[in-house]
Design an enzyme around this catalytic site. Sequence first.
Site, PDB file in Angstrom:
ATOM      1  N   SER A   1      67.442  55.275  16.367  1.00  0.00           N
ATOM      2  CA  SER A   1      66.999  53.924  16.747  1.00  0.00           C
ATOM      3  C   SER A   1      68.217  53.022  16.792  1.00  0.00           C
ATOM      4  O   SER A   1      69.199  53.249  16.084  1.00  0.00           O
ATOM      5  CB  SER A   1      66.030  53.409  15.685  1.00  0.00           C
ATOM      6  OG  SER A   1      65.906  52.008  15.773  1.00  0.00           O
TER       7      SER A   1
ATOM      8  N   TYR B   1      63.603  51.776   6.819  1.00  0.00           N
ATOM      9  CA  TYR B   1      63.562  52.413   8.149  1.00  0.00           C
ATOM     10  C   TYR B   1      64.952  52.443   8.794  1.00  0.00           C
ATOM     11  O   TYR B   1      65.420  53.498   9.249  1.00  0.00           O
ATOM     12  CB  TYR B   1      62.577  51.651   9.032  1.00  0.00           C
ATOM     13  CG  TYR B   1      62.511  52.115  10.468  1.00  0.00           C
ATOM     14  CD1 TYR B   1      61.622  53.105  10.867  1.00  0.00           C
ATOM     15  CD2 TYR B   1      63.324  51.536  11.452  1.00  0.00           C
ATOM     16  CE1 TYR B   1      61.544  53.510  12.200  1.00  0.00           C
ATOM     17  CE2 TYR B   1      63.247  51.938  12.783  1.00  0.00           C
ATOM     18  CZ  TYR B   1      62.361  52.922  13.150  1.00  0.00           C
ATOM     19  OH  TYR B   1      62.296  53.319  14.468  1.00  0.00           O
TER      20      TYR B   1
HETATM   21  P1  NAD Z   1      54.599  56.457  18.004  1.00  0.00           P
HETATM   22  O1  NAD Z   1      53.766  55.766  16.993  1.00  0.00           O
HETATM   23  O2  NAD Z   1      53.981  56.820  19.290  1.00  0.00           O
HETATM   24  O3  NAD Z   1      55.218  57.771  17.400  1.00  0.00           O
HETATM   25  C1  NAD Z   1      55.519  57.950  16.052  1.00  0.00           C
HETATM   26  C2  NAD Z   1      54.797  59.214  15.619  1.00  0.00           C
HETATM   27  O4  NAD Z   1      55.225  59.544  14.304  1.00  0.00           O
HETATM   28  C3  NAD Z   1      53.296  59.047  15.524  1.00  0.00           C
HETATM   29  O5  NAD Z   1      52.651  59.346  16.744  1.00  0.00           O
HETATM   30  C4  NAD Z   1      52.931  60.056  14.449  1.00  0.00           C
HETATM   31  O6  NAD Z   1      52.409  61.224  15.022  1.00  0.00           O
HETATM   32  C5  NAD Z   1      54.252  60.388  13.791  1.00  0.00           C
HETATM   33  N1  NAD Z   1      54.164  60.270  12.336  1.00  0.00           N
HETATM   34  C6  NAD Z   1      54.292  59.165  11.573  1.00  0.00           C
HETATM   35  N2  NAD Z   1      54.133  59.489  10.274  1.00  0.00           N
HETATM   36  C7  NAD Z   1      53.908  60.825  10.233  1.00  0.00           C
HETATM   37  C8  NAD Z   1      53.684  61.748   9.196  1.00  0.00           C
HETATM   38  N3  NAD Z   1      53.666  61.390   7.906  1.00  0.00           N
HETATM   39  N4  NAD Z   1      53.462  63.056   9.521  1.00  0.00           N
HETATM   40  C9  NAD Z   1      53.472  63.464  10.813  1.00  0.00           C
HETATM   41  N5  NAD Z   1      53.704  62.619  11.836  1.00  0.00           N
HETATM   42  C10 NAD Z   1      53.920  61.323  11.540  1.00  0.00           C
HETATM   43  O7  NAD Z   1      55.878  55.539  18.228  1.00  0.00           O
HETATM   44  P2  NAD Z   1      57.266  55.809  18.970  1.00  0.00           P
HETATM   45  O8  NAD Z   1      57.861  54.478  19.098  1.00  0.00           O
HETATM   46  O9  NAD Z   1      57.117  56.660  20.151  1.00  0.00           O
HETATM   47  O10 NAD Z   1      58.088  56.586  17.874  1.00  0.00           O
HETATM   48  C11 NAD Z   1      58.807  57.764  18.147  1.00  0.00           C
HETATM   49  C12 NAD Z   1      60.186  57.665  17.573  1.00  0.00           C
HETATM   50  O11 NAD Z   1      60.895  56.622  18.255  1.00  0.00           O
HETATM   51  C13 NAD Z   1      60.268  57.327  16.099  1.00  0.00           C
HETATM   52  O12 NAD Z   1      61.277  58.121  15.498  1.00  0.00           O
HETATM   53  C14 NAD Z   1      60.704  55.884  16.094  1.00  0.00           C
HETATM   54  O13 NAD Z   1      61.408  55.554  14.912  1.00  0.00           O
HETATM   55  C15 NAD Z   1      61.589  55.877  17.291  1.00  0.00           C
HETATM   56  N6  NAD Z   1      61.913  54.558  17.810  1.00  0.00           N
HETATM   57  C16 NAD Z   1      60.936  53.773  18.330  1.00  0.00           C
HETATM   58  C17 NAD Z   1      61.263  52.526  18.789  1.00  0.00           C
HETATM   59  C18 NAD Z   1      60.217  51.614  19.361  1.00  0.00           C
HETATM   60  O14 NAD Z   1      60.504  50.437  19.567  1.00  0.00           O
HETATM   61  N7  NAD Z   1      59.021  52.084  19.652  1.00  0.00           N
HETATM   62  C19 NAD Z   1      62.592  52.072  18.735  1.00  0.00           C
HETATM   63  C20 NAD Z   1      63.559  52.896  18.217  1.00  0.00           C
HETATM   64  C21 NAD Z   1      63.203  54.143  17.753  1.00  0.00           C
END
Ligand code: NAD
Length: 302
Positions: free
Chosen positions: A191, A204
């Site tokens: 991130s 985080y």
């Molecule tokens: P998202 O909510 O679609 O995906 C996150 C997923 O993490 C969830 O769908 C869930 O299945 C999984 N998860 C959470 N806790 C869990 C657990 N205890 N056991 C199993 N699975 C678990 O959101 P996203 O934004 O697509 O996130 C995907 C990645 O992108 C993450 O690593 C997040 O940190 C990163 N990210 C997101 C953003 C943003 O703005 N959305 C920015 C930077 C990084």
Amino acid sequence: MKKSSLSSKKPQMQSEPKLPFAVQHQRAPGLESKLNPKPRYAAPRYRAANKLEGKIALITGGDSGIGRSVAVLYAREGADIAINFLPQEKSDARETQRVIEALGRRCVLLPGDLTNPKLPAKLISATMKEFGQLDILVSNAAHQAHKESVAELTEKELYQTYETNVFACIRLVQAALPHLQPGAAIIVTSSETGLLGSKGLQDYASTKGALNALVKTLSMELVEKGIRINAVAPGPIWTPLNPSDRGRTAKEVSRFGADTPMKRPGQPEEVAPAYVFLASDADSSYITGIVLPVMGGTTVGG
Ligand code: NAD
Ligand code: MG
């Protein structure tokens, strides 16, 4: 000469949904099906080229958000997929599976909580049992919740964030390694918070910094085996993660991404091609140990 329908469109950068979005909030883990607008994951302008033909990918958090878009693009590139998600997210996972099966590829659903130290090894063995090989590991699941102050960070929350974001990633790599052949790729979702810090995301952001160092460190070890490991560092992306962050208000969610130079959040389909690039031996064979920023114009030093 008549312009093709593609070239007559506005650039994708300018045609993705603009802010403000609807005022909204959900309980974690959020569901993609409840978001308004719906995240764009299908990448209609993307042209696949069989880059991952015959490959098998395991993607954690593949039910929704960035993980769903990566799963769909990998399938469009010819890979079969296994996805992990929390049991409460089964409806989102089924939708990802439906889309992948409509593309003529397989999508195996592996629900389970990654804070369970035994789950990563089970996910790897289930993938091996289903497909007999593993070529691409995408460690993408994460937990995020804003806090006013570091004083509010409870022991339970600290463990949940580190177990999900860092420990599970290390355990997945440990369990996957005996099965990965030269040419395999590992991609970790980091991130921008791991590069820049982020007020209110004490746990985080620090897990994402840890992942960046982990990827660089493991690249030094895995290069000997012909295995590449890289990270993607997204900026604000429209997924369930932030609308279900209990430290964010519904109003804040409606302005999510307004502070970027593009003044909007990215869509999953704008991030997922980076995961194809890093998984594809033909595209990124000389790249390992990087943290690739996909941040809507926010720049980083280096
Ligand atoms: P998202 O909510 O679609 O995906 C996150 C997923 O993490 C969830 O769908 C869930 O299945 C999984 N998860 C959470 N806790 C869990 C657990 N205890 N056991 C199993 N699975 C678990 O959101 P996203 O934004 O697509 O996130 C995907 C990645 O992108 C993450 O690593 C997040 O940190 C990163 N990210 C997101 C953003 C943003 O703005 N959305 C920015 C930077 C990084
Ligand atoms: Mg989800």
